[in-house]
Scaffold this motif. Structure first.
Motif, short mmCIF file in Angstrom:
data_model
loop_
_atom_site.label_atom_id
_atom_site.label_comp_id
_atom_site.label_asym_id
_atom_site.label_seq_id
_atom_site.Cartn_x
_atom_site.Cartn_y
_atom_site.Cartn_z
N THR A 89 -42.76 38.67 20.06
CA THR A 89 -44.03 39.44 19.45
C THR A 89 -45.26 38.27 18.80
O THR A 89 -44.90 37.11 18.89
N ARG A 112 -42.79 45.26 22.82
CA ARG A 112 -42.66 44.74 21.48
C ARG A 112 -41.59 45.40 20.61
O ARG A 112 -41.29 45.15 19.52
N ASN A 113 -40.80 46.22 21.06
CA ASN A 113 -39.81 47.01 20.47
C ASN A 113 -38.71 47.59 21.64
O ASN A 113 -39.18 48.13 22.42
N HIS A 144 -39.82 44.07 7.32
CA HIS A 144 -39.08 43.20 7.84
C HIS A 144 -38.46 42.04 6.81
O HIS A 144 -38.74 41.93 6.07
N HIS A 145 -37.28 41.23 7.59
CA HIS A 145 -36.57 40.36 6.76
C HIS A 145 -37.31 39.11 6.36
O HIS A 145 -38.98 38.94 7.16
N LYS A 148 -39.28 36.50 9.28
CA LYS A 148 -40.37 36.92 10.15
C LYS A 148 -41.56 36.29 10.17
O LYS A 148 -42.29 35.83 8.91
N ASP A 150 -44.50 36.63 12.18
CA ASP A 150 -45.69 37.19 12.72
C ASP A 150 -45.94 38.44 11.81
O ASP A 150 -44.97 39.06 11.52
N SER A 153 -46.11 43.44 12.26
CA SER A 153 -44.91 43.42 13.45
C SER A 153 -45.69 43.72 14.87
O SER A 153 -46.53 44.63 14.94
N GLY A 154 -44.98 43.42 15.93
CA GLY A 154 -45.38 43.82 17.32
C GLY A 154 -45.22 45.34 17.31
O GLY A 154 -46.20 46.01 17.85
N THR A 155 -44.47 45.98 16.97
CA THR A 155 -43.82 47.26 16.86
C THR A 155 -45.30 48.08 16.28
O THR A 155 -45.82 49.06 16.81
N VAL A 200 -33.88 44.54 8.62
CA VAL A 200 -33.92 44.55 10.14
C VAL A 200 -35.19 44.97 10.96
O VAL A 200 -35.90 44.13 11.45
N GLY A 201 -35.66 46.06 10.34
CA GLY A 201 -37.12 46.40 11.08
C GLY A 201 -37.19 48.09 10.69
O GLY A 201 -36.40 48.65 11.27
N HIS A 203 -40.02 50.89 10.24
CA HIS A 203 -41.47 51.59 10.53
C HIS A 203 -41.75 52.96 10.34
O HIS A 203 -40.90 53.54 10.51
N LYS A 223 -29.63 44.19 14.57
CA LYS A 223 -30.35 43.43 15.90
C LYS A 223 -29.96 43.51 16.99
O LYS A 223 -30.34 43.49 18.13
N PHE A 226 -31.60 45.68 19.41
CA PHE A 226 -32.46 45.31 20.42
C PHE A 226 -31.92 44.53 21.50
O PHE A 226 -32.62 44.38 22.50
O1 LIG Z 1 -38.84 40.01 14.15
C1 LIG Z 1 -38.10 40.70 14.21
O2 LIG Z 1 -36.95 41.00 13.82
C2 LIG Z 1 -38.43 42.33 14.92
N1 LIG Z 1 -39.79 42.04 15.70
C3 LIG Z 1 -40.40 43.02 16.34
C4 LIG Z 1 -41.64 43.34 15.87
O3 LIG Z 1 -42.45 42.50 15.62
O4 LIG Z 1 -42.02 44.48 16.06
C5 LIG Z 1 -39.36 44.20 16.73
C6 LIG Z 1 -38.47 44.55 15.48
O5 LIG Z 1 -39.01 45.61 14.67
C7 LIG Z 1 -37.61 43.21 14.84
#
Ligand SMILES: O=C(O)C1=N[C@H](C(=O)O)C[C@H](O)C1
Ligand SMILES: NC(=O)C1=CN([C@@H]2O[C@H](COP(=O)(O)OP(=O)(O)OC[C@H]3O[C@@H](n4cnc5c(N)ncnc54)[C@H](OP(=O)(O)O)[C@@H]3O)[C@@H](O)[C@H]2O)C=CC1
Length: 251
Positions: A89, A112-113, A144-145, A148, A150, A153-155, A200-201, A203, A223, A226
């Motif tokens: 992502t 992205r997910n 997220h953790h 990370k 970015d 998140s990409g999602t 972990v993630g 949304h 994880k 994924f």
């Molecule tokens: O970096 C992560 O851990 C994740 N990245 C993805 C995102 O940016 O959406 C997918 C997931 O949520 C975990």
């Protein structure tokens, strides 16, 4: 047997993919790529650059960093169009255009997910946005953790893009609100990021209307989730022709 090159093999997702593939009989990792090659890859050779990989492969899985996108696309094309499953992502708009262009001549799977649950939520969110129209404000919250890189998140961006695609008129993304001293516009989708611990993630898509709120939420609990999606995508992509594929191909 699907032969995989794993980019980002020494990272967190690299660990889960390596473990999962060792337990499966329909695929194997023939080479890994990582800036930070370590003992994790004892079961296959690992290199610091994809250009060093000489092992024959059927598919590339990438969980690394946006800077590896161009080298992966070039390598895959040079090797006759090896499919690439791109899970990283944080791509820029130019990089997204680059991979989309490449998919005209190469098989590219991009999501992205990699969880089926989020991809169901995407469809539910689009349906809700169509039904609710501009009567409800849409806000996305992702958590997220603390490792990370970015944000958002990409999602979260994937959800926002899907929602924007079904709304009437222009949509503006509003990232957090600390710099804003004005009321919310109807055309906005708010996107907000939380970082901490080992989350972990998570949304949430919030549809906030007059005196009522609908929330769609997804919580990833490992994880491994994924990794399963990515390895299934890799096996699916083996032998596929050019095109841009996503998780909808796996359901
Ligand atoms: O970096 C992560 O851990 C994740 N990245 C993805 C995102 O940016 O959406 C997918 C997931 O949520 C975990
Ligand atoms: N689509 C999806 O479902 C999911 C996507 N992701 C995404 O996957 C990516 C990786 O996540 P995660 O495993 O948690 O991250 P990690 O940082 O744990 O792992 C990434 C690995 O890639 C290496 N790396 C970075 N740049 C390069 C490069 N140019 N060439 C080779 N190796 C490189 C890193 O090395 P070093 O540490 O030395 O920088 C690291 O070992 C992120 O973009 C994340 O958002 C994650 C989970 C699910």
């Amino acid at each position: 047997m699907t032969r995989i090159i794993l980019c980002g093999c020494c990272g967190k997702m690299g660990h889960f993919i390596t473990q999962l593939v060792s337990e499966r009989t329909d695929c194997e990792i023939v080479a890994g790529v990582d800036l930070n090659v370590n003992a994790q890859t004892a079961s296959y050779p690992a290199y610091t650059s994809i250009d060093q990989v000489a092992e024959a492969a059927d598919v590339i899985i990438d969980f690394s960093h946006p800077s590896l996108l161009t080298p992966i696309l070039h390598y895959a094309a040079e090797k006759g169009g090896i499919p690439a499953v791109l899970c990283t992502t944080g791509y820029t708009a130019e990089q997204t255009a680059e991979l989309t262009k490449a998919s005209e001549t190469q098989p590219i799977f991009y999501s992205r997910n990699m969880s089926l649950g989020i991809n169901l939520m995407l469809e539910l969110a689009k349906k809700a946005a169509k039904v609710l129209g501009d009567q409800f404000d849409i806000e996305i919250v992702e958590k997220h953790h603390n490792q990370k890189i970015d944000a958002p998140s990409g999602t979260a961006l994937m959800l926002a893009d899907a929602l924007a695609s079904v709304r009437d008129g222009e949509t503006q993304y509003m990232y957090d609100r600390h710099a804003q001293r004005k009321k919310r516009e109807k055309s906005e989708i708010g996107i907000h990021s939380v970082r901490g611990g080992t989350i972990v993630g998570e949304h949430e898509v919030i549809f906030a209307g007059n005196n009522e709120v609908i929330t769609l939420s997804h919580s990833a609990q490992s994880k491994e989730l994924f990794a399963v999606g990515a390895v299934n995508a890799a096996v699916f992509m083996s032998g596929k022709g050019p095109g841009l594929y996503d998780m909808s191909a796996l359901v």
